[in-house]
Design a protein around this motif. Structure first.
Motif: not given
Lengths: 273, 321
Positions: B47-58
């Protein structure tokens, strides 16, 4: 599963993004500063330090050191109080770091980060919201010191100038603490570091004794210390004398500190997860 | 087919720990995607990646047609987020919290007032609107948090375990809210630890475990994998356990699980099984104190999909940590 690239906004008429209005950063920062102001007003004990410190330090220094340094309390006040304009506002800035650090630890800032607002808005909001503390501390300082014998020898406009100058430098300093707040995890750690950092600037100055009476190495520090420069500027603005150079120098220092530490603080905030 | 959001091969590592190890998921516009998994499975990270709070590593994720990394600003204008921990300000009142969000979303003054009033009413918070949020109960904070996430009428809403810690009545209420959102055309991603919640709300379910997708499909498909519902019976007299088991086996034609603490359970064979069991128990005069149709819970799902239970997993992680 189809590939990601197939999906374009054109395929998705239901997505009507929130409309953008101009001057977003200023409005968002103002909204957040207002939040911090509301919080301060609801917890007046947070203002206890900025109300009591002027009374404590003015009384302490004036009665304790006045006789020894200047041959009398009233004479000493004329040199001390302008210095306290700077010292007390600087001491009031530490809180910016601790409360910002507190905020960052809360889920609320996750929401802010997921919203379409500038990354610097929450930081500007925090820094601006604390200006009320500096104003309050100067008001109390001026009131109390007048009561025990301090007199403004210039006029109201110059006195206001001194207040603005001191508040401006404090605002600049608060960015250093916002940076600490963004980097450090523990509000109490920010508080401790803040005290250690503020002391050399406030006491390592011409606040309490004339620079000439200090050892050479300390004179060297006092001369470059922006707080000393600001104190000299405030003396001129409050008790007379040409201090144009010091005023300009203080303004440049303030702008310089913001120019260095505000971007660092924003960068630290961006990196923090 | 248009996806409201879509993720492919999301990977997120924290040092040696791999929180996400290639997660794929997608939701069609106007549907609810349930992301089901135990604690520590990677739901919140997703959820945090989809909500732009985290950047995925890949991997990459597209939300509302925009890349969450390259076009984070645009994504933020489309989404509403309600985190696992109520993200509202305790010192501010309910009204002030929502108004602040409205101002940050660039809504106009009259718009903010109308929207705040409406949301407070919708979430049964009108009476508490002028009180500082720190005086709210846990359920009220959750509701306010959700209302805050909806201030900007987001097209896509991320709800991270929105019902964890809510009592059953409030849980039902929240389900109602989610259904209303979807009826209005909103796309919802909902993470949950409860299969019944995913079953009640989701059009599609993605099950994740240890940062990997271990199953995805419609609730019906998922239940087919885990064996659908079971009939659960507790005879009033434990001496009737064998007799009761025989009835269940005959009616459903399935093997009855060995009794646990006086309770028998058997998978449902066909739709008429439950009524047939009721009739047969009555005919042979076995009194029961408990008789129910039960959905498999998360443990059952995990047991079927991974061969171990979610609870065991959490324990193992606790030991590992």
């Amino acid at each position: 599963m189809s590939t990601v690239t197939e999906t374009r906004p054109a395929d998705l008429p239901v997505f009507a993004p929130v409309a953008r209005r101009p001057f977003g950063l200023a409005r968002h920062a103002a909204a957040l500063a207002r939040r911090s102001l509301i919080k301060t007003m609801r917890n007046p004990e947070q203002l206890l330090d900025v109300v009591l410190q002027p009374i404590l330090f003015t009384g302490l220094f004036a009665f304790l050191l006045g006789g020894a340094v200047a041959g009398g309390t009233e004479a000493y006040l004329q040199s001390l109080v302008p210095g306290l304009f700077v010292m007390l506002t600087l001491m009031a800035t530490m809180q910016s770091g601790t409360s910002f650090c507190d905020d960052l630890n809360s889920g609320l800032f996750d929401r802010f980060r997921s919203m379409p607002i500038g990354r610097s808005a929450p930081l500007i909001g925090a820094a601006v919201g604390d200006v009320v503390r500096y104003v309050l501390t100067i008001v109390v300082l001026l009131g109390f010191s007048t009561l025990i014998g301090f007199r403004v020898e210039t006029d109201a406009a110059h006195a206001l100038g001194a207040a603005v100058l001191a508040i401006g430098l404090a605002f600049a300093f608060s960015w250093v603490f916002v940076l600490f707040g963004a980097v450090m995890r523990e509000p109490s750690g920010v508080q401790g570091l803040g005290l250690v950092l503020v002391m050399p600037f406030t006491f390592g100055s011409n606040l309490l004794a004339p620079t000439e009476t200090l050892p050479g190495w300390l004179q060297a520090w006092v001369d470059v210390n922006p707080a000393s420069v600001a104190m000299e500027a405030c003396r001129g603005l409050l008790t007379g004398g040409d201090v144009t150079g010091e005023v300009v120098s203080t303004v440049l220092w303030s702008v310089g500190i913001i120019a260095v530490f505000a971007p660092l603080a924003v960068a630290a905030y961006r990196r923090r997860v | 087919m248009s996806y409201a959001f879509q993720a492919e091969g999301l990977v997120k590592r924290y040092g040696d720990f791999t929180a996400l190890d290639g997660v794929d998921l997608a939701a069609e516009a106007g549907t609810v995607l349930g992301v089901l998994g135990p604690n520590g499975a990677g739901k919140t990270t997703t959820v945090r990646i989809l909500a732009t709070l985290l950047r995925p590593d890949a991997g990459r994720a597209i939300v509302g047609g925009c890349d969450v990394v390259a076009e984070a600003g645009r994504v933020r204008r489309l989404i509403g987020l309600t985190g696992q921990f109520a993200s509202v300000d305790g010192e501010l009142t309910g009204t002030e919290n929502l108004a602040l969000i409205g101002r940050l979303l660039d809504l106009r003054g009259n718009e903010i007032r109308a929207r705040v009033k409406r949301l407070l009413a919708d979430f049964d918070l009108t009476e508490a609107a002028r009180r500082p949020v720190k005086t709210y109960s846990g359920g009220m904070r959750r509701r306010l948090d959700l209302a805050a996430g909806l201030m900007g009428r987001p097209a896509i809403v991320f709800l991270d375990e929105p019902t964890t810690g809510l009592d059953p009545a409030k849980r039902e209420e929240l389900w109602g809210v989610v259904r209303r959102l979807v009826a209005d055309g909103t796309t919802v991603l909902l993470t949950t630890q409860y299969l019944d919640e995913a079953d009640a709300l989701a059009d599609a379910i993605t099950v994740i475990d240890h940062g990997r997708v271990i199953a995805d499909g419609t609730p019906a498909e998922l239940k087919r994998i885990v064996g659908g519902q079971s009939i659960v019976v507790r005879p009033a007299d434990e001496a009737d356990l064998d007799k009761c088991g025989a009835v269940l086996a005959t009616v459903t034609g399935r093997r009855v699980d060995s009794p646990k603490r006086g309770v028998l359970s058997v998978p449902v064979g066909s739709d008429g099984d439950f009524t047939a069991v009721v009739g047969e128990l009555d005919r042979v005069r076995i009194d029961v104190t408990e008789l129910a149709l039960q959905l498999p819970d998360l443990d059952d799902v995990f047991f079927k999909l991974t061969g171990h239970t979610a609870a065991e997993e959490t324990e193992q992680e606790a030991i590992a940590a």
